[in-house]
Scaffold this motif. Structure first.
Motif: not given
Ligand SMILES: Cc1cc2nc3c(=O)[nH]c(=O)nc-3n(C[C@H](O)[C@H](O)[C@H](O)COP(=O)(O)OP(=O)(O)OC[C@H]3O[C@@H](n4cnc5c(N)ncnc54)[C@H](O)[C@@H]3O)c2cc1C
Length: 337
Positions: A153-159
């Motif tokens: 994907g092209d997005r950041c999944w940091a929580v």
């Protein structure tokens, strides 16, 4: 680990702080208690030219009951002060339940509510030294082009890994944001963007001034359950906050459920109020809500704990918290309790 070279500015008023932010834009970084900022600077996750230390701004401190019965909690109120404030403990028990679970006493003495609500998102690929990150080609949130959590994907999944936000979401809290044109109010639920990089709706020349708690949710029962590696100190790997207004017949008059540490933003479980209002306890209803919670939370491989386990703990915590709210089980001790 040393800190990068930077100029430290210590304004005494919100207006001065906003002026510094407006003048330096992305080159300035706000420091409150510093319990998250300082380790991040040491890791070289940021290298601001100006560190704006807002601790000297008196108007950002304190808990005040206002004429309209709302409670205004200044952004610089420390986590320890939140726990020590009787009006919050008695009227909004979900806040104490969440705050008690944060870090350890040292961080709670230093750490502020504003800092907690504006934390950086966290991820095992991001919260590492420069050397570690670069040896893997970098991380999308910092210097890389690929998110190692979801490389396609092209997005950041940091929580979103703070504990106060889910608790405050269940209370319909609002926030006060100070900027060049004065203060603006925003529902806390509109503050988070569900984007690991652009995590909050705060302009470069704005700061979080206060949290405002409405009288409507005062007195509701509430609890926060949290999963973490070490119960004595760690950031959350999953968190569930539940509040409920229950009448003497055991009928739910209103309720909210919110999750933290499983998405890039803390989130409300949308169905909670609609499904629970007017209902008495039933195991089937609880299981329905539990299902909605695990559909809402989307844990990925952002930490050492597996997504499957974190998802399972959402199920356990949501069920446990709802049963506690209805008085069907005793309060479960929660880490630092
Ligand atoms: C060992 C350890 C364990 C921890 N465990 C937990 C945990 O379990 N749960 C948890 O929630 N946190 C945890 N933390 C993080 C931290 O201690 C708390 O979240 C604390 O409340 C952060 O507040 P602070 O004032 O120290 O924030 P700071 O570190 O000063 O700032 C944090 C972020 O918020 C921004 N910021 C601060 N104040 C404002 C403001 N008024 N307006 C706009 N932006 C602002 C800063 O620029 C920065 O990006 C832990 C930290 C450590 C070191």
């Amino acid at each position: 680990m040393s800190l990068p070279a930077m100029r430290v500015v210590r304004p005494r008023t919100v207006e001065d702080a906003v002026r510094v932010l407006a003048a330096h834009g992305p080159e300035a970084m706000i420091l409150a208690g510093g319990t998250d900022v300082v380790p991040n600077l040491q890791m070289r996750l940021f290298a601001p030219r100006v560190l704006l230390d807002i601790k000297g701004i008196g108007s950002l401190r304190g808990v005040v009951r206002q004429p309209d019965e709302t409670i205004r909690v200044g952004a610089l109120t420390t986590l320890t002060q939140l726990l020590a404030t009787e009006s919050l403990r008695l009227r909004y028990p979900v806040i104490s339940s969440a705050v008690r679970s944060i870090a350890g006493p040292l961080q709670r003495n230093m750490g502020t509510l504003g800092g907690n609500l504006c934390l950086e998102t966290r991820c095992r690929w991001y919260n590492q030294s420069d050397f570690w990150r670069k040896s893997l080609g970098g991380c999308l949130k910092k210097e890389g082009t690929i998110c190692h959590v979801a490389p396609g994907g092209d997005r950041c999944w940091a929580v979103w890994s703070g504990d106060c936000a889910p608790a405050l979401l269940t209370l319909d809290a609002e926030i006060e944001i100070a900027g060049p044109n004065g203060n603006r109010r925003l529902a806390l639920s509109s503050f988070y963007r569900n984007d690991g990089i652009n995590r909050i709706a705060l302009g470069g020349d704005e700061l979080l001034a206060a949290v405002v708690l409405p009288p409507r949710t005062a007195g509701w029962r509430g609890v926060y359950h949290k999963l973490r590696i070490r119960n004595s100190i760690d950031y959350p790997l999953a968190g569930v906050a539940v509040v409920m207004n229950v009448d003497e017949q055991g009928v739910c008059r209103d309720a909210r459920v919110a999750l933290g540490a499983v998405n890039p933003a803390p989130v409300l479980v949308k169905q909670a109020a609609d499904w629970l209002i007017g209902k008495k306890y039933s195991p089937e209803l609880v299981e329905r809500l539990v299902h909605a919670a695990i559909q809402t939370g989307k844990p990925l491989t952002t930490s050492a704990s597996s997504p499957v386990y974190r998802r399972e703990m959402l199920r356990v915590f949501t069920r446990r918290a709802l049963e506690e709210m209805w008085g069907m089980r005793p309060r479960t001790p929660n880490g630092n309790d």
